[in-house]
Design a protein around this motif. Structure first.
Motif, PDB file in Angstrom:
ATOM      1  N   VAL A 134       8.211  13.096   8.774  1.00 12.90           N
ATOM      2  CA  VAL A 134       7.491  11.856   9.054  1.00 12.90           C
ATOM      3  C   VAL A 134       8.482  10.700   9.125  1.00 12.90           C
ATOM      4  O   VAL A 134       9.494  10.697   8.425  1.00 12.90           O
ATOM      5  CB  VAL A 134       6.421  11.594   7.957  1.00 12.90           C
ATOM      6  CG1 VAL A 134       7.062  11.404   6.597  1.00 12.90           C
ATOM      7  CG2 VAL A 134       5.549  10.399   8.308  1.00 12.90           C
ATOM      8  N   MET A 135       8.204   9.755  10.006  1.00  9.57           N
ATOM      9  CA  MET A 135       9.044   8.570  10.112  1.00  9.57           C
ATOM     10  C   MET A 135       8.515   7.491   9.168  1.00  9.57           C
ATOM     11  O   MET A 135       7.356   7.088   9.245  1.00  9.57           O
ATOM     12  CB  MET A 135       9.052   8.037  11.546  1.00  9.57           C
ATOM     13  CG  MET A 135       9.731   8.962  12.551  1.00  9.57           C
ATOM     14  SD  MET A 135      11.452   9.333  12.144  1.00  9.57           S
ATOM     15  CE  MET A 135      12.184   7.690  12.237  1.00  9.57           C
ATOM     16  N   VAL A 136       9.380   7.045   8.267  1.00 15.11           N
ATOM     17  CA  VAL A 136       9.049   5.961   7.344  1.00 15.11           C
ATOM     18  C   VAL A 136      10.002   4.822   7.677  1.00 15.11           C
ATOM     19  O   VAL A 136      11.173   4.864   7.313  1.00 15.11           O
ATOM     20  CB  VAL A 136       9.205   6.391   5.871  1.00 15.11           C
ATOM     21  CG1 VAL A 136       8.772   5.277   4.947  1.00 15.11           C
ATOM     22  CG2 VAL A 136       8.400   7.660   5.600  1.00 15.11           C
ATOM     23  N   GLY A 137       9.504   3.832   8.407  1.00 13.59           N
ATOM     24  CA  GLY A 137      10.401   2.835   8.963  1.00 13.59           C
ATOM     25  C   GLY A 137      11.261   3.515  10.008  1.00 13.59           C
ATOM     26  O   GLY A 137      10.762   4.190  10.901  1.00 13.59           O
ATOM     27  N   ASP A 138      12.575   3.404   9.867  1.00 18.97           N
ATOM     28  CA  ASP A 138      13.470   4.082  10.810  1.00 18.97           C
ATOM     29  C   ASP A 138      14.134   5.300  10.185  1.00 18.97           C
ATOM     30  O   ASP A 138      15.134   5.806  10.692  1.00 18.97           O
ATOM     31  CB  ASP A 138      14.541   3.107  11.313  1.00 18.97           C
ATOM     32  CG  ASP A 138      15.381   2.501  10.182  1.00 18.97           C
ATOM     33  OD1 ASP A 138      15.096   2.804   9.005  1.00 18.97           O
ATOM     34  OD2 ASP A 138      16.310   1.729  10.476  1.00 18.97           O
ATOM     35  N   THR A 172       0.815  -1.218   0.000  1.00 20.61           N
ATOM     36  CA  THR A 172       0.000   0.000   0.000  1.00 20.61           C
ATOM     37  C   THR A 172       0.846   1.263   0.000  1.00 20.61           C
ATOM     38  O   THR A 172       1.808   1.386   0.769  1.00 20.61           O
ATOM     39  CB  THR A 172      -0.933   0.012   1.229  1.00 20.61           C
ATOM     40  OG1 THR A 172      -1.764  -1.151   1.197  1.00 20.61           O
ATOM     41  CG2 THR A 172      -1.820   1.252   1.241  1.00 20.61           C
ATOM     42  N   VAL A 173       0.463   2.179  -0.866  1.00 23.05           N
ATOM     43  CA  VAL A 173       1.108   3.488  -0.954  1.00 23.05           C
ATOM     44  C   VAL A 173       0.125   4.535  -0.446  1.00 23.05           C
ATOM     45  O   VAL A 173      -1.067   4.479  -0.764  1.00 23.05           O
ATOM     46  CB  VAL A 173       1.502   3.809  -2.412  1.00 23.05           C
ATOM     47  CG1 VAL A 173       2.007   5.251  -2.530  1.00 23.05           C
ATOM     48  CG2 VAL A 173       2.562   2.835  -2.903  1.00 23.05           C
ATOM     49  N   VAL A 174       0.621   5.475   0.364  1.00 26.85           N
ATOM     50  CA  VAL A 174      -0.229   6.563   0.844  1.00 26.85           C
ATOM     51  C   VAL A 174       0.413   7.892   0.485  1.00 26.85           C
ATOM     52  O   VAL A 174       1.622   7.983   0.270  1.00 26.85           O
ATOM     53  CB  VAL A 174      -0.438   6.508   2.378  1.00 26.85           C
ATOM     54  CG1 VAL A 174      -1.165   5.231   2.775  1.00 26.85           C
ATOM     55  CG2 VAL A 174       0.887   6.634   3.124  1.00 26.85           C
ATOM     56  N   SER A 175      -0.411   8.924   0.404  1.00 19.52           N
ATOM     57  CA  SER A 175       0.098  10.273   0.147  1.00 19.52           C
ATOM     58  C   SER A 175       0.006  11.078   1.436  1.00 19.52           C
ATOM     59  O   SER A 175      -1.067  11.200   2.022  1.00 19.52           O
ATOM     60  CB  SER A 175      -0.717  10.963  -0.948  1.00 19.52           C
ATOM     61  OG  SER A 175      -0.266  12.299  -1.122  1.00 19.52           O
ATOM     62  N   MET A 176       1.141  11.636   1.859  1.00 20.57           N
ATOM     63  CA  MET A 176       1.167  12.392   3.106  1.00 20.57           C
ATOM     64  C   MET A 176       0.960  13.887   2.862  1.00 20.57           C
ATOM     65  O   MET A 176       1.428  14.728   3.636  1.00 20.57           O
ATOM     66  CB  MET A 176       2.488  12.136   3.825  1.00 20.57           C
ATOM     67  CG  MET A 176       2.694  10.681   4.208  1.00 20.57           C
ATOM     68  SD  MET A 176       1.394  10.036   5.296  1.00 20.57           S
ATOM     69  CE  MET A 176       1.835  10.849   6.839  1.00 20.57           C
ATOM     70  N   ASN A 177       0.249  14.238   1.794  1.00 19.33           N
ATOM     71  CA  ASN A 177      -0.006  15.660   1.533  1.00 19.33           C
ATOM     72  C   ASN A 177      -0.807  16.358   2.635  1.00 19.33           C
ATOM     73  O   ASN A 177      -0.705  17.574   2.771  1.00 19.33           O
ATOM     74  CB  ASN A 177      -0.675  15.851   0.161  1.00 19.33           C
ATOM     75  CG  ASN A 177      -2.025  15.188   0.051  1.00 19.33           C
ATOM     76  OD1 ASN A 177      -3.005  15.598   0.670  1.00 19.33           O
ATOM     77  ND2 ASN A 177      -2.115  14.166  -0.769  1.00 19.33           N
ATOM     78  N   PRO A 178      -1.621  15.649   3.463  1.00 20.88           N
ATOM     79  CA  PRO A 178      -2.354  16.371   4.515  1.00 20.88           C
ATOM     80  C   PRO A 178      -1.471  17.068   5.541  1.00 20.88           C
ATOM     81  O   PRO A 178      -1.934  17.990   6.227  1.00 20.88           O
ATOM     82  CB  PRO A 178      -3.190  15.262   5.184  1.00 20.88           C
ATOM     83  CG  PRO A 178      -3.361  14.230   4.132  1.00 20.88           C
ATOM     84  CD  PRO A 178      -2.059  14.238   3.385  1.00 20.88           C
ATOM     85  N   ILE A 179      -0.197  16.653   5.660  1.00 19.19           N
ATOM     86  CA  ILE A 179       0.640  17.268   6.689  1.00 19.19           C
ATOM     87  C   ILE A 179       1.577  18.343   6.131  1.00 19.19           C
ATOM     88  O   ILE A 179       2.365  18.924   6.866  1.00 19.19           O
ATOM     89  CB  ILE A 179       1.469  16.211   7.449  1.00 19.19           C
ATOM     90  CG1 ILE A 179       2.461  15.486   6.514  1.00 19.19           C
ATOM     91  CG2 ILE A 179       0.556  15.206   8.131  1.00 19.19           C
ATOM     92  CD1 ILE A 179       3.400  14.536   7.242  1.00 19.19           C
ATOM     93  N   PRO A 186       5.096  13.259  -2.124  1.00 23.33           N
ATOM     94  CA  PRO A 186       4.333  12.970  -0.896  1.00 23.33           C
ATOM     95  C   PRO A 186       3.946  11.513  -0.703  1.00 23.33           C
ATOM     96  O   PRO A 186       3.335  11.178   0.304  1.00 23.33           O
ATOM     97  CB  PRO A 186       3.083  13.836  -1.074  1.00 23.33           C
ATOM     98  CG  PRO A 186       2.889  13.920  -2.548  1.00 23.33           C
ATOM     99  CD  PRO A 186       4.269  13.959  -3.133  1.00 23.33           C
ATOM    100  N   GLU A 187       4.307  10.608  -1.630  1.00 20.28           N
ATOM    101  CA  GLU A 187       3.869   9.227  -1.496  1.00 20.28           C
ATOM    102  C   GLU A 187       4.944   8.347  -0.843  1.00 20.28           C
ATOM    103  O   GLU A 187       6.127   8.462  -1.173  1.00 20.28           O
ATOM    104  CB  GLU A 187       3.480   8.658  -2.864  1.00 20.28           C
ATOM    105  CG  GLU A 187       2.263   9.356  -3.469  1.00 20.28           C
ATOM    106  CD  GLU A 187       1.750   8.670  -4.718  1.00 20.28           C
ATOM    107  OE1 GLU A 187       0.657   9.048  -5.161  1.00 20.28           O
ATOM    108  OE2 GLU A 187       2.441   7.774  -5.248  1.00 20.28           O
ATOM    109  N   PHE A 188       4.483   7.468   0.065  1.00 19.65           N
ATOM    110  CA  PHE A 188       5.388   6.565   0.772  1.00 19.65           C
ATOM    111  C   PHE A 188       4.715   5.207   0.964  1.00 19.65           C
ATOM    112  O   PHE A 188       3.503   5.070   0.792  1.00 19.65           O
ATOM    113  CB  PHE A 188       5.747   7.131   2.154  1.00 19.65           C
ATOM    114  CG  PHE A 188       6.432   8.463   2.128  1.00 19.65           C
ATOM    115  CD1 PHE A 188       7.788   8.563   1.855  1.00 19.65           C
ATOM    116  CD2 PHE A 188       5.718   9.621   2.388  1.00 19.65           C
ATOM    117  CE1 PHE A 188       8.423   9.795   1.829  1.00 19.65           C
ATOM    118  CE2 PHE A 188       6.339  10.859   2.373  1.00 19.65           C
ATOM    119  CZ  PHE A 188       7.702  10.950   2.090  1.00 19.65           C
ATOM    120  N   ASP A 189       5.522   4.229   1.363  1.00 18.90           N
ATOM    121  CA  ASP A 189       5.010   2.915   1.717  1.00 18.90           C
ATOM    122  C   ASP A 189       4.164   3.063   2.984  1.00 18.90           C
ATOM    123  O   ASP A 189       4.684   3.353   4.065  1.00 18.90           O
ATOM    124  CB  ASP A 189       6.190   1.968   1.968  1.00 18.90           C
ATOM    125  CG  ASP A 189       5.750   0.536   2.280  1.00 18.90           C
ATOM    126  OD1 ASP A 189       4.607   0.340   2.739  1.00 18.90           O
ATOM    127  OD2 ASP A 189       6.564  -0.380   2.084  1.00 18.90           O
TER     128      ASP A 189
END
Length: 295
Positions: A234-238, A214-221, A248-251
């Motif tokens: 934002v923390m993506v894993g470590d 799943t990919v999400v877009s963190m544009n709300p922040i 803005p897209e991450f796992d």
């Protein structure tokens, strides 16, 4: 100045504008965003691109007024203009860089919530233009808040769900996903979810259980849009990432949503911003290495 060619109200407190911005339209790709500025004294507002027309040189944006600047923005009419309209910014969707033949082998699902429906649309449309038909779930609180339904129907297999059951299916987007998989026999190789943070959190929780990447877009922040203010850290894993320059897209399965939502709440106050800056030190802003804010 960037002229507004069309302005309309899509639903309660949701507005759409088509803006004349040839250079942005020429280079943008699905997943990217722009920064708009109403006038010289207004804030810079990051907004994900909803649609674009390279031939006409236009960009479509969809937004929900929240702060003073977006409240001012909603008053703009056809014929008015933005002081600044900068883009494209951010990284394009990973779909754009994936071979089309590989995409055609995948069952792709999009999940859109509220205003998050807008940035989902260009990705679904792009796939359709390249011969790939995806499924899409649009979720809204009520029937009156469903947007872009007709546009989606032209480019994908659409499922609409409302929290109160006032239109089509009843329930959250996760309820619809559960029904599609367990009651209708659907299977998916990839999910792309865009919407409120809490929605994306629970979508990712479910897709992780279902084994769907799943990919999400963190544009709300996003706030500043350049990686310098620290709001979209934002923390993506470590790893520390910044939504506006690394995304803005991450796992979605690697995102710490609880921490991101807590930071989002804290960032709304001056005291909270100061506390975050103290706690996060050199990684608070500029830590991305792209924006130059660490120099």
């Amino acid at each position: 100045m960037y002229k507004i060619l069309e302005s309309e109200k899509l639903a309660d407190n949701i507005y759409s504008m088509i803006v004349e911005a040839p250079r942005v339209a020429k280079h943008c790709e699905p997943g990217q965003f722009i920064i708009a500025k109403v006038d010289e004294v207004s804030e810079r507002i990051p907004l994900t691109i909803c649609d674009y027309d390279r031939e006409a040189g236009t960009i479509r944006i969809v937004f929900m007024p929240i702060g003073a600047s977006t409240m001012k923005m909603r008053l703009l009419k056809t014929g008015d203009a933005f002081e600044d309209f900068v883009g494209p910014l951010g990284r394009p969707s990973d779909l754009v860089g994936t071979p089309i033949e590989e995409l055609k082998k995948k069952n792709i699902l999009f999940i859109a919530g509220g205003v998050g429906t807008a940035p989902v649309y260009p990705q679904v449309k792009w796939l359709h233009e390249h011969g790939v038909t995806a499924d899409a779930i649009i979720g809204a609180k009520t029937k009156d808040l469903v947007i872009l339904e007709e546009q989606f129907k032209e480019v994908c297999n659409l499922y609409v769900t409302t929290d109160d059951g006032s239109y089509m299916r009843k329930g959250m987007v996760t309820t619809c996903l559960d029904d599609l998989v367990h009651k209708e026999g659907k299977s998916y190789d990839l999910c792309i979810a865009i919407g409120p943070m809490i929605m994306m959190k629970f979508v990712c929780k479910m897709t992780k259980e279902l084994g769907i990447p799943t990919v999400v877009s963190m544009n709300p922040i996003m706030v500043d849009g350049t990686g310098m203010c620290g709001a979209c850290r934002v923390m993506v894993g470590d790893e520390v990432k910044f939504a506006c320059v690394d995304g803005p897209e991450f796992d979605g399965h690697l995102i710490d949503f609880d921490q991101a939502m807590q930071r989002q709440a804290m960032y709304r106050t001056e005291e909270g911003r100061a506390k975050l800056k103290q706690e996060e030190a050199e990684t608070h802003h500029g830590g991305c290495g792209h924006c130059g804010g660490d120099k």
